[in-house]
Motif scaffolding. Structure first.
Motif, PDB file in Angstrom:
ATOM      1  N   THR A 162      86.724-111.143 -20.934  1.00  0.00           N
ATOM      2  CA  THR A 162      88.266-110.326 -20.473  1.00  0.00           C
ATOM      3  C   THR A 162      88.938-111.173 -21.587  1.00  0.00           C
ATOM      4  N   ARG A 163      88.912-112.537 -21.900  1.00  0.00           N
ATOM      5  CA  ARG A 163      89.738-112.885 -23.287  1.00  0.00           C
ATOM      6  C   ARG A 163      89.292-112.186 -24.367  1.00  0.00           C
ATOM      7  N   ILE A 164      88.051-111.825 -24.827  1.00  0.00           N
ATOM      8  CA  ILE A 164      87.714-111.252 -25.976  1.00  0.00           C
ATOM      9  C   ILE A 164      88.333-109.906 -25.979  1.00  0.00           C
ATOM     10  N   GLY A 165      88.106-108.914 -24.782  1.00  0.00           N
ATOM     11  CA  GLY A 165      88.825-107.659 -24.826  1.00  0.00           C
ATOM     12  C   GLY A 165      90.227-107.539 -24.889  1.00  0.00           C
ATOM     13  N   ASN A 166      90.812-108.741 -24.190  1.00  0.00           N
ATOM     14  CA  ASN A 166      92.246-108.489 -24.326  1.00  0.00           C
ATOM     15  C   ASN A 166      92.685-108.769 -25.507  1.00  0.00           C
ATOM     16  N   ARG A 167      92.363-109.750 -26.229  1.00  0.00           N
ATOM     17  CA  ARG A 167      92.596-110.237 -27.670  1.00  0.00           C
ATOM     18  C   ARG A 167      92.247-108.770 -28.657  1.00  0.00           C
ATOM     19  N   VAL A 168      91.229-108.175 -28.436  1.00  0.00           N
ATOM     20  CA  VAL A 168      90.975-107.221 -29.356  1.00  0.00           C
ATOM     21  C   VAL A 168      91.839-106.186 -28.958  1.00  0.00           C
ATOM     22  N   LEU A 169      92.354-105.584 -27.931  1.00  0.00           N
ATOM     23  CA  LEU A 169      93.381-104.576 -27.657  1.00  0.00           C
ATOM     24  C   LEU A 169      94.722-104.975 -27.994  1.00  0.00           C
ATOM     25  N   ALA A 170      95.151-106.506 -27.992  1.00  0.00           N
ATOM     26  CA  ALA A 170      96.348-106.764 -28.039  1.00  0.00           C
ATOM     27  C   ALA A 170      96.643-106.818 -29.842  1.00  0.00           C
ATOM     28  N   GLU A 171      95.538-107.585 -30.230  1.00  0.00           N
ATOM     29  CA  GLU A 171      95.689-107.917 -31.667  1.00  0.00           C
ATOM     30  C   GLU A 171      95.719-106.714 -32.650  1.00  0.00           C
ATOM     31  N   HIS A 172      94.952-105.735 -31.931  1.00  0.00           N
ATOM     32  CA  HIS A 172      94.713-104.614 -32.536  1.00  0.00           C
ATOM     33  C   HIS A 172      96.044-103.741 -32.667  1.00  0.00           C
ATOM     34  N   PHE A 173      96.798-103.432 -31.286  1.00  0.00           N
ATOM     35  CA  PHE A 173      97.878-102.896 -31.403  1.00  0.00           C
ATOM     36  C   PHE A 173      98.961-103.589 -31.942  1.00  0.00           C
ATOM     37  N   LEU A 174      99.188-104.869 -32.071  1.00  0.00           N
ATOM     38  CA  LEU A 174      99.863-105.592 -32.841  1.00  0.00           C
ATOM     39  C   LEU A 174      99.786-105.454 -34.396  1.00  0.00           C
ATOM     40  N   ALA A 175      98.588-105.409 -34.939  1.00  0.00           N
ATOM     41  CA  ALA A 175      98.465-105.183 -36.311  1.00  0.00           C
ATOM     42  C   ALA A 175      99.001-103.797 -36.780  1.00  0.00           C
ATOM     43  N   VAL A 176      98.505-103.016 -35.983  1.00  0.00           N
ATOM     44  CA  VAL A 176      98.885-101.374 -36.229  1.00  0.00           C
ATOM     45  C   VAL A 176     100.310-101.594 -36.347  1.00  0.00           C
ATOM     46  N   GLN A 177     101.140-102.020 -35.097  1.00  0.00           N
ATOM     47  CA  GLN A 177     102.536-102.088 -34.971  1.00  0.00           C
ATOM     48  C   GLN A 177     103.214-102.727 -36.211  1.00  0.00           C
TER      49      GLN A 177
END
Length: 403
Positions: A162-177
């Motif tokens: 869960t930690r890996i998945g949430n960080r992938v989704l969150a950091e991916h969105f934040l980098a794109v943003q």
């Protein structure tokens, strides 16, 4: 019928007694996790339209609480003594605060809402930085207190997935943003994904840094022979590949050095070794679906009994020779003249290899170990290079108490 009604009424009463947040957690945890592939993440780049980016933010706002709710529900099922551990309780609190913040955040309807959501999400991501360290320390304390009375490996796998998945989704969105907000002119931002991830470059960099660390700690500098398809590149989360390869190479270096230093009471002086330490061999192979990276050392290998235990959280080979206090740092054998902090740099808490396997399996890869006792060990890291494998969703298991 009367008994069924009484049982139903009891469940209703118990539900009414639960805090509102935990009722929300239970409802949310019933929703399935919507797994994604690397290809799907790659499509959510900075080049998409405003409307698509808003949908991306809205999906993150809805999906992240679901994943957190699954893990919070697991925490509630843990034995009381585990949840009472201060480190595990802090992890629970971090997950709970993030869940509440996401559930209570306003809906994302436009680009202004996206910016507000990104600001809130940035703070939540930073709040999860110490999760692995807290789990390491908490697990060490509980194992020292309870020994084999409790099995937490399945729970740790789920939590780390869960930690890996949430960080992938969150950091991916934040980098794109961030790229969209800055109007990045250097090209399209692909978030956490590196479309041209080259294992050979990562291995060369890690070889230099880890060899330098070994020189500082041991007084010797192992060498790496890199061979195979060195021009291999594919789209992947490079941070994940770096973590896995660093752990595998570190283990190979440490085994190679300690096997040739000899036992603690008859150790060879580091400066007397010269070039007697055999190099670590790394071969890169690319097939139709996977990239396999084989890391081979001649560090003495492992007996079958030890090989079965390497995937258990908290296991290190040094514990077989020396005991440790629950609240003290680990004492590691085979490292001549090093303080505890320095020793920890090479041996850690025994989380590295099982956590690396979670990273590998997250997008459809795996790690396999073959060892010849008295000679050396081969480690095979397989990663999917097509990007068409869904994220790994762990089975719904938490813990096992010994009878």
């Amino acid at each position: 019928l009367a008994q069924e009604r009484a049982g139903l009424q009891q469940k209703v009463n118990e539900a009414e007694m639960l805090p509102r947040t935990f009722q929300c957690i239970q409802r949310t945890a019933r929703r399935p996790i919507q797994a994604v592939t690397i290809q799907q993440l790659l499509e959510r780049s900075s080049a998409v339209s405003d409307e698509e980016h808003v949908r991306h933010a809205r999906w993150c706002r809805e999906e992240l609480p679901v994943r957190l709710a699954h893990r919070l529900a697991d925490f509630v099922r843990l034995p009381h003594i585990v949840v009472c551990n201060s480190r595990f309780h802090e992890v629970f609190s971090v997950f709970l605060r993030s869940f509440e913040a996401l559930v209570e955040s306003p809906p994302v309807e436009n680009t202004a809402d996206v910016a507000d959501f990104a600001q809130m999400l940035t703070g939540l991501v930073r709040g999860h930085d110490e999760i692995v360290h807290l789990l390491q320390e908490g697990h060490s304390e509980l194992k020292g207190l309870l020994g084999d009375l409790i099995e937490l490996d399945s729970f740790l796998n789920q939590t780390l997935y869960t930690r890996i998945g949430n960080r992938v989704l969150a950091e991916h969105f934040l980098a794109v943003q961030e790229a969209r907000a800055l109007g990045d002119n250097s090209g399209v931002s692909t978030g956490v994904l590196d479309p041209h991830c080259r294992p050979s470059e990562i291995i060369r960099h890690l070889s230099r840094s880890l060899s330098g660390l070994c020189l500082d700690l041991y007084g010797v500098e192992p060498q790496v022979i890199l061979e195979g398809q060195l021009d291999t590149e594919f789209c992947f989360v490079s941070d994940h590949l770096i973590f896995m390869l660093q752990e595998i190479l570190k283990n190979a270096f440490r085994a190679s050095i300690e096997a040739h230093l000899g036992p603690p009471d008859h150790q060879v002086k580091p400066w007397e070794l010269g070039d007697k330490i055999p190099p670590v061999s790394v071969e890169i192979m690319k097939g139709s679906f996977d990239v396999t990276i084989k890391v081979s050392d001649r560090g003495g290998g492992m007996p079958a009994a030890r090989l079965k235990r390497i995937w258990k959280y908290g296991y290190t080979s040094t514990r077989e020779a020396e005991s440790e206090d629950v609240t003290s740092e680990q004492t590691l054998s085979g490292l001549s003249g090093l303080d505890v902090h320095s020793k920890r740099q090479m041996a850690g808490y025994g989380f590295g290899l099982p956590l690396s396997r979670v990273y590998a399996r997250y997008f459809g890869g795996d790690i396999h170990v073959q060892s010849m006792n008295g000679f050396g060990t081969d480690v095979y890291l397989n990663v999917n290079h097509l990007g068409d494998i869904l994220e790994g969703v762990p089975p719904q298991r938490t813990f096992v108490m010994a009878s």
